[in-house]
Design a protein around this motif. Structure first.
Motif, PDB file in Angstrom:
ATOM      1  N   LEU A  48       4.227 -26.549  -1.339  1.00 51.41           N
ATOM      2  CA  LEU A  48       2.911 -25.904  -1.478  1.00 51.41           C
ATOM      3  C   LEU A  48       2.318 -25.574  -0.112  1.00 51.41           C
ATOM      4  N   ALA A  49       2.435 -26.553   0.812  1.00 56.65           N
ATOM      5  CA  ALA A  49       1.905 -26.334   2.166  1.00 56.65           C
ATOM      6  C   ALA A  49       2.640 -25.172   2.836  1.00 56.65           C
ATOM      7  N   ALA A  50       3.982 -25.153   2.670  1.00 50.90           N
ATOM      8  CA  ALA A  50       4.770 -24.084   3.294  1.00 50.90           C
ATOM      9  C   ALA A  50       4.397 -22.719   2.711  1.00 50.90           C
ATOM     10  N   ARG A  51       4.190 -22.678   1.390  1.00 53.20           N
ATOM     11  CA  ARG A  51       3.823 -21.396   0.752  1.00 53.20           C
ATOM     12  C   ARG A  51       2.453 -20.918   1.234  1.00 53.20           C
ATOM     13  N   THR A  52       1.534 -21.876   1.407  1.00 54.63           N
ATOM     14  CA  THR A  52       0.188 -21.511   1.874  1.00 54.63           C
ATOM     15  C   THR A  52       0.263 -20.905   3.275  1.00 54.63           C
ATOM     16  N   VAL A  53       1.018 -21.585   4.142  1.00 56.18           N
ATOM     17  CA  VAL A  53       1.176 -21.065   5.518  1.00 56.18           C
ATOM     18  C   VAL A  53       1.841 -19.688   5.468  1.00 56.18           C
ATOM     19  N   GLU A  54       2.876 -19.554   4.631  1.00 58.43           N
ATOM     20  CA  GLU A  54       3.619 -18.295   4.519  1.00 58.43           C
ATOM     21  C   GLU A  54       2.692 -17.161   4.074  1.00 58.43           C
ATOM     22  N   ARG A  55       1.842 -17.446   3.084  1.00 62.77           N
ATOM     23  CA  ARG A  55       0.923 -16.401   2.593  1.00 62.77           C
ATOM     24  C   ARG A  55      -0.054 -15.961   3.677  1.00 62.77           C
ATOM     25  N   ARG A  56      -0.462 -16.933   4.496  1.00 65.76           N
ATOM     26  CA  ARG A  56      -1.419 -16.580   5.570  1.00 65.76           C
ATOM     27  C   ARG A  56      -0.759 -15.773   6.677  1.00 65.76           C
ATOM     28  N   VAL A  57       0.460 -16.198   7.035  1.00 61.60           N
ATOM     29  CA  VAL A  57       1.135 -15.546   8.163  1.00 61.60           C
ATOM     30  C   VAL A  57       1.662 -14.154   7.757  1.00 61.60           C
ATOM     31  N   VAL A  58       2.212 -14.061   6.549  1.00 61.77           N
ATOM     32  CA  VAL A  58       2.798 -12.793   6.094  1.00 61.77           C
ATOM     33  C   VAL A  58       1.864 -12.197   5.041  1.00 61.77           C
ATOM     34  N   ASP A  59       0.621 -11.998   5.399  1.00 62.66           N
ATOM     35  CA  ASP A  59      -0.393 -11.610   4.412  1.00 62.66           C
ATOM     36  C   ASP A  59      -0.289 -10.154   3.970  1.00 62.66           C
ATOM     37  N   TRP A  60       0.566  -9.367   4.608  1.00 59.11           N
ATOM     38  CA  TRP A  60       0.714  -7.954   4.240  1.00 59.11           C
ATOM     39  C   TRP A  60       1.836  -7.751   3.240  1.00 59.11           C
ATOM     40  N   SER A  61       2.699  -8.780   3.073  1.00 61.99           N
ATOM     41  CA  SER A  61       3.885  -8.605   2.249  1.00 61.99           C
ATOM     42  C   SER A  61       3.508  -8.504   0.777  1.00 61.99           C
ATOM     43  N   PRO A 113       4.148   8.617   5.763  1.00 62.75           N
ATOM     44  CA  PRO A 113       3.192   8.292   6.849  1.00 62.75           C
ATOM     45  C   PRO A 113       3.790   7.367   7.910  1.00 62.75           C
ATOM     46  N   ARG A 114       4.726   6.529   7.487  1.00 62.30           N
ATOM     47  CA  ARG A 114       5.405   5.602   8.376  1.00 62.30           C
ATOM     48  C   ARG A 114       4.434   4.751   9.191  1.00 62.30           C
ATOM     49  N   LEU A 115       3.453   4.207   8.496  1.00 59.81           N
ATOM     50  CA  LEU A 115       2.545   3.266   9.153  1.00 59.81           C
ATOM     51  C   LEU A 115       3.132   1.870   8.975  1.00 59.81           C
ATOM     52  N   LEU A 116       3.002   1.039   9.988  1.00 58.39           N
ATOM     53  CA  LEU A 116       3.550  -0.315   9.907  1.00 58.39           C
ATOM     54  C   LEU A 116       2.610  -1.156   9.038  1.00 58.39           C
ATOM     55  N   PRO A 117       3.106  -1.659   7.905  1.00 58.22           N
ATOM     56  CA  PRO A 117       2.210  -2.271   6.912  1.00 58.22           C
ATOM     57  C   PRO A 117       1.532  -3.547   7.380  1.00 58.22           C
ATOM     58  N   TRP A 118       2.079  -4.194   8.425  1.00 56.44           N
ATOM     59  CA  TRP A 118       1.489  -5.444   8.900  1.00 56.44           C
ATOM     60  C   TRP A 118       0.378  -5.207   9.920  1.00 56.44           C
ATOM     61  N   LEU A 119       0.186  -3.963  10.317  1.00 59.10           N
ATOM     62  CA  LEU A 119      -0.859  -3.667  11.300  1.00 59.10           C
ATOM     63  C   LEU A 119      -1.999  -2.892  10.632  1.00 59.10           C
ATOM     64  N   SER A 120      -3.211  -3.089  11.130  1.00 64.44           N
ATOM     65  CA  SER A 120      -4.341  -2.281  10.660  1.00 64.44           C
ATOM     66  C   SER A 120      -4.157  -0.855  11.181  1.00 64.44           C
ATOM     67  N   VAL A 121      -4.966   0.051  10.681  1.00 65.47           N
ATOM     68  CA  VAL A 121      -4.915   1.438  11.167  1.00 65.47           C
ATOM     69  C   VAL A 121      -5.109   1.454  12.677  1.00 65.47           C
ATOM     70  N   ARG A 122      -6.107   0.687  13.139  1.00 66.55           N
ATOM     71  CA  ARG A 122      -6.410   0.605  14.581  1.00 66.55           C
ATOM     72  C   ARG A 122      -5.158   0.186  15.367  1.00 66.55           C
ATOM     73  N   ASP A 123      -4.464  -0.852  14.861  1.00 64.86           N
ATOM     74  CA  ASP A 123      -3.308  -1.369  15.594  1.00 64.86           C
ATOM     75  C   ASP A 123      -2.094  -0.445  15.475  1.00 64.86           C
ATOM     76  N   ASN A 124      -1.991   0.269  14.346  1.00 64.59           N
ATOM     77  CA  ASN A 124      -0.921   1.262  14.232  1.00 64.59           C
ATOM     78  C   ASN A 124      -1.081   2.338  15.297  1.00 64.59           C
ATOM     79  N   LEU A 125      -2.327   2.790  15.475  1.00 64.79           N
ATOM     80  CA  LEU A 125      -2.585   3.823  16.479  1.00 64.79           C
ATOM     81  C   LEU A 125      -2.383   3.236  17.883  1.00 64.79           C
ATOM     82  N   GLY A 126      -2.816   1.984  18.040  1.00 64.49           N
ATOM     83  CA  GLY A 126      -2.673   1.305  19.333  1.00 64.49           C
ATOM     84  C   GLY A 126      -1.215   1.097  19.710  1.00 64.49           C
TER      85      GLY A 126
END
Lengths: 240, 247
Positions: A226-239, B80-93
């Motif tokens: 659970l702790a690892a998943r929480t950290v993972e969600r925070r670090v890879v929050d765009w996935s 668009p090929r924007l990097l999904p882990w970066l904000s718009v600001r950081d993509n442009l940066g």
């Protein structure tokens, strides 16, 4: 729903224990009472702390080694094909098969257990890091090339973040395997810890003590995941 | 006037296949002009753009970008090929950092452009929070913020729905004029070429080469309903049909 399922399992266990009336299968209440006694005595917490300490030190080494060598394996091209091949050969060997060697090399005690933890956690971290870093979407790399990004900037801003979900999954799997490995190591090669305690209870036929140890292993494993998943969600929050 | 880019006798074939994609393609791109490249699917239009961008190495001929201020080329991709882990600001940066623009100047580069495309409020959003059209506009801003001497546009609105596409074409046309950009546009859309381009080049054949060059003289600002644009689109379509007619 989880609560109801748990209740049904406990009731089924209690009924079976009463029906069999055997020291081989204590009832949930007997196990709970043993757990309370071990807690009060302080043994349980000492054993949990001992196992956790071995896991964390062995896992830290495996994480550093797995990440560094995994990155080397991914980015080194054909120069590191040998490294990948060696890991692929060693990977199918279960950590428990390394115990005799660990005892011969390091003797009884913490170093052996840490080594087994390292062996258990290293492979998934190495393999996932290597896999994730070598499979960066080509479109992102083309974008980096089109703006003239150098190798370090491309690694820092493109390759590494793109690989982060895969690397995080490897670190989480490695943590789970580290935990199961330490218990296996303590069953035969340690003087303390949950695995050692389970073995001691088995030798004096205290099945309730064995079950307390097993329940602790399950609970600690669950909390770590659970702790690892929480950290993972925070670090890879765009996935997704 | 000295051209911003000169493409002379360009040829390309994928290594090991013996299959020539482009042969003897020559173009001259005058300053502040937009040249559109059209042709049947698989004619090597996107390959031509990648050769000009330096992402592929030609097997024959040369690409010459005139020396000057700013980066030589910047590219807007089909997606668009924007990097999904970066904000718009950081993509442009990221793009600005890659070409060596000091961090303190980043925002001054992209902020006005983002406002011009109607996205002044999205700087802190992630790409996943943007619609396809918004993300593509950010992709255009990223390329323009680099202040390239030559802007390369690879079917920039192919993935956008037709209604939005018309608006984005007009917006891009204004941006290109305002920034006095020189651009090479690859597109499948005849009307898009007529709205944006000063010259339309038709690539055809295998290996592909330049078959037609058509001037579009309609005054700017244009939109897809201008009679002059419609007439230019008709001429371009006729040239395309001539090259893709069944044998």
């Amino acid at each position: 729903m989880v609560g109801i399922t748990l209740l049904v399992v406990l009731l089924g266990w209690e009924l079976t224990a009463r029906l069999l009336a055997s020291p081989a299968l204590p009832s949930p209440l007997e196990v709970a009472s043993m757990a309370a006694w071990l807690m009060g005595e302080g043994t349980l917490l000492t054993d949990v702390a001992g196992s956790l300490g071995r896991v964390l030190s062995g896992y830290a080494l495996a994480a550093v080694g797995g990440l560094a060598l995994g990155a080397l394996g991914a980015l080194g091209g054909r120069w590191t094909a040998g490294l990948r091949a060696v890991v692929e050969v060693l990977r199918p060997i279960p950590p428990i098969a390394w115990i005799p060697l660990a005892l011969l090399w390091f003797g009884l005690g913490d170093p052996s257990a840490r080594f087994i933890v390292f062996v258990g956690a290293f492979s998934p971290i190495f393999v996932q890091t290597c896999w994730a870093l070598s499979r960066c979407p080509p479109g992102y790399l083309e974008l980096a090339r089109s703006v003239g990004a150098g190798p370090w900037l491309t690694f820092r801003r493109v390759r590494l973040p793109a690989a982060a979900p895969g690397i995080a999954a490897g670190l989480r799997t490695g943590l789970g395997l580290a935990w199961t490995s330490v218990i296996a190591a303590e069953l035969v090669g340690a003087q303390s810890g949950l695995g050692y305690r389970i073995q001691m209870h088995r030798l004096v036929l205290e099945t309730d003590g064995v079950m307390v140890g097993m329940a602790c292993i399950g609970l600690c494993g669950l909390l770590m995941d659970l702790a690892a998943r929480t950290v993972e969600r925070r670090v890879v929050d765009w996935s997704p | 006037m000295r051209p911003v880019a000169r493409i002379d006798g360009l040829g390309f074939g994928w290594p090991g296949t013996g299959d020539a994609v482009l042969a003897d393609v020559s173009l001259s791109l005058p300053p502040r002009s937009v040249t559109a490249v059209l042709g049947p699917s698989g004619a090597g239009k996107s390959t031509l753009l990648r050769l000009v961008a330096g992402l592929l190495t030609p097997t024959a001929g040369i690409v010459e970008i005139a020396p000057g201020k700013g980066v030589p080329v910047a590219m807007v991709f089909q997606d668009p090929r924007l990097l999904p882990w970066l904000s718009v600001r950081d993509n442009l940066g990221f793009a600005l950092e890659a070409v060596g623009v000091p961090r303190s100047e980043h925002e001054a580069r992209w902020r006005p452009l983002l406002a011009q495309v109607g996205l002044g409020e999205v700087a802190d959003m992630r790409p996943a929070e943007l619609s396809g059209g918004m993300a593509q506009r950010v992709g255009v801003v990223r390329a323009l913020a680099l202040r390239p001497r030559l802007l390369l546009l690879d079917e920039p609105f192919a993935a956008v729905d037709p209604l939005r596409r018309d608006r984005l074409q007009v917006l891009l046309s204004r941006l290109l004029r305002a920034s006095q950009s020189t651009a090479l546009l690859v597109t499948h859309d005849v009307r898009e070429a007529a709205v944006l381009a000063d010259e339309v080049v038709v690539l055809a054949g295998r290996p592909a080469t330049v078959m037609h060059r058509l001037q579009v003289s309609a005054a700017h600002p244009r939109d897809a309903l201008d009679p002059a644009v419609t007439e230019a689109a008709r001429r371009v379509r006729a040239a395309l049909w001539a090259e893709s007619a069944p044998e």
